[in-house]
Design a protein around this motif. Structure first.
Motif, mmCIF file in Angstrom:
data_model
loop_
_atom_site.group_PDB
_atom_site.id
_atom_site.type_symbol
_atom_site.label_atom_id
_atom_site.label_comp_id
_atom_site.label_asym_id
_atom_site.label_seq_id
_atom_site.Cartn_x
_atom_site.Cartn_y
_atom_site.Cartn_z
ATOM 1 N N ARG A 213 0.794 -1.223 0.000
ATOM 2 C CA ARG A 213 0.000 0.000 0.000
ATOM 3 C C ARG A 213 0.833 1.283 0.000
ATOM 4 O O ARG A 213 0.594 2.184 -0.793
ATOM 5 C CB ARG A 213 -0.952 0.007 1.202
ATOM 6 N N TYR B 248 -8.079 1.648 16.088
ATOM 7 C CA TYR B 248 -9.009 2.213 15.105
ATOM 8 C C TYR B 248 -10.273 2.776 15.758
ATOM 9 O O TYR B 248 -10.588 3.964 15.558
ATOM 10 C CB TYR B 248 -9.367 1.162 14.056
ATOM 11 N N SER C 38 -15.723 -3.446 10.407
ATOM 12 C CA SER C 38 -15.007 -2.173 10.404
ATOM 13 C C SER C 38 -16.064 -1.086 10.317
ATOM 14 O O SER C 38 -16.443 -0.658 9.239
ATOM 15 C CB SER C 38 -14.053 -2.126 9.192
ATOM 16 N N TYR D 94 -12.687 1.966 8.208
ATOM 17 C CA TYR D 94 -11.292 2.246 8.517
ATOM 18 C C TYR D 94 -10.300 1.873 7.415
ATOM 19 O O TYR D 94 -9.252 2.518 7.312
ATOM 20 C CB TYR D 94 -10.887 1.516 9.803
ATOM 21 N N THR D 95 -10.584 0.863 6.626
ATOM 22 C CA THR D 95 -9.602 0.426 5.626
ATOM 23 C C THR D 95 -10.243 0.219 4.252
ATOM 24 O O THR D 95 -10.050 -0.830 3.634
ATOM 25 C CB THR D 95 -8.910 -0.877 6.079
#
Length: 326
Positions: free
Chosen positions: A21, A183, A239, A256-257
């Motif tokens: 990433r 998170y 999430s 979050y992702t």
């Protein structure tokens, strides 16, 4: 480095998040470039560096000595963040470090002070706060979409990890709190503000594990808005967060992702019905790298966000202290 030149970044280690990433984002942005990748395994360094035309470096110390590196990205295990962040700062490099910045709030404060004294940028890599989804959510709440805010429910959980995963190793700073618990805790800071107190917490150690594999915490603001947090790394994937107000609820999944091409959906539930708002896609990885580069170029050091990582570190520590592991 001139104003027009890209920020030359060296990467300490070949962690998955770096290879998959962060380095592609650094290479894609005109403001940054991957100059060198270091590993204690020369073959790993070469494999990670090759796609970006970067130098493969044997050993972290050697990378910090390079004059063609302006800034360092630290994706090492959590227990190593403090050591190598400090080493990079003392070598005169700006630092983007993976979360948590350290496993100790006093060490976090010391690193932030060192960066400030040295005129260097130090940024913790919490990427989701750079996604515009959460700016839109805060605006909806501020505009009264759910009335007066009463509570936040936030959760992040991932499926069971292999027993050999470093997140099961306490010597490397493993455990659910620092890895996935950060998170929902950071979501509480981002959405409710900085004045949060930990009222209660619980950490659970799974069978055969040397670290906590799940947990929860209850926090509150001075005005009485509560934050109910749940997290774990032996769970069905989740999430999400929900903001509950006097007149309705606002629900965000994949909070979050999200991948860069994901279009977030904000679900708004009130007494008049349910509305789903489809928002534009956004690339939080790219945004994070761009924000780091902008901080370096502005010469702002840590001033752009000194207090948030420190408050986050103190809250993580408070959760651990209040918890009663079982």
């Amino acid at each position: 480095m001139t104003t027009a030149a890209p920020l030359r970044i060296g990467v300490l280690g070949c962690a998955d998040i770096a290879v998959r990433r962060m380095m592609p984002a650094m290479a894609a942005l005109p403001e940054t470039e991957v100059t060198a990748v270091a590993s204690r395994d020369p073959e790993k360094a070469a494999a990670a560096a090759a796609p970006h035309g970067a130098a493969a470096v044997h050993g972290y110390e050697a990378l910090l000595r390079r004059e063609d590196v302006d800034a360092v990205y630290v994706p090492l295990p959590a227990a190593l963040h403090a050591e190598w962040t400090e080493a990079a700062l003392r070598a005169g490099k700006h630092v983007l470090a993976e979360k948590p910045l350290t496993t100790d709030p006093e060490r976090t404060a010391a690193l932030l002070d060192l960066a400030a004294r040295s005129g260097l940028a130090l940024m913790e890599n919490v990427m989701f706060v750079h996604h515009r989804l959460h700016t839109d959510v805060r605006k909806l709440v501020a505009d009264g979409a759910i009335g007066e805010l009463r509570a936040l429910h936030a959760s992040f959980g991932i499926p069971r990890l292999p027993a050999t995963d470093i997140r099961h190793d306490p010597e490397l700073g493993g455990g659910a709190l620092g890895d996935v618990g950060v998170y929902p805790l950071r979501a509480a800071l981002h959405l409710l503000g900085d004045e949060l107190d930990v009222l209660g917490a619980h950490l659970v150690r799974g069978a055969g594990s040397r670290v906590e594999t799940a947990g929860g915490a209850l926090l509150a603001t001075p005005s009485g808005v509560t934050a109910h947090l749940a997290f774990g790394m032996d769970h069905g994937y989740r999430s999400a967060y929900e903001l509950w107000g006097s007149e309705g609820r606002l629900i965000v999944e994949r909070a979050y992702t999200p991948p860069a091409d994901h279009r977030p959906v904000v679900r708004l539930e009130t007494r008049t019905g349910t509305e789903e708002r489809l928002l534009d896609a956004d690339d939080q990885v790219r945004n994070t790298v761009a924000a780091f580069a902008a901080s370096v170029r502005a010469g702002a050091g840590v001033a752009h966000d000194r207090e948030t990582p420190l408050r986050q570190a103190r809250l993580l520590d408070a959760v651990r202290r209040r918890a009663a592991p079982s």
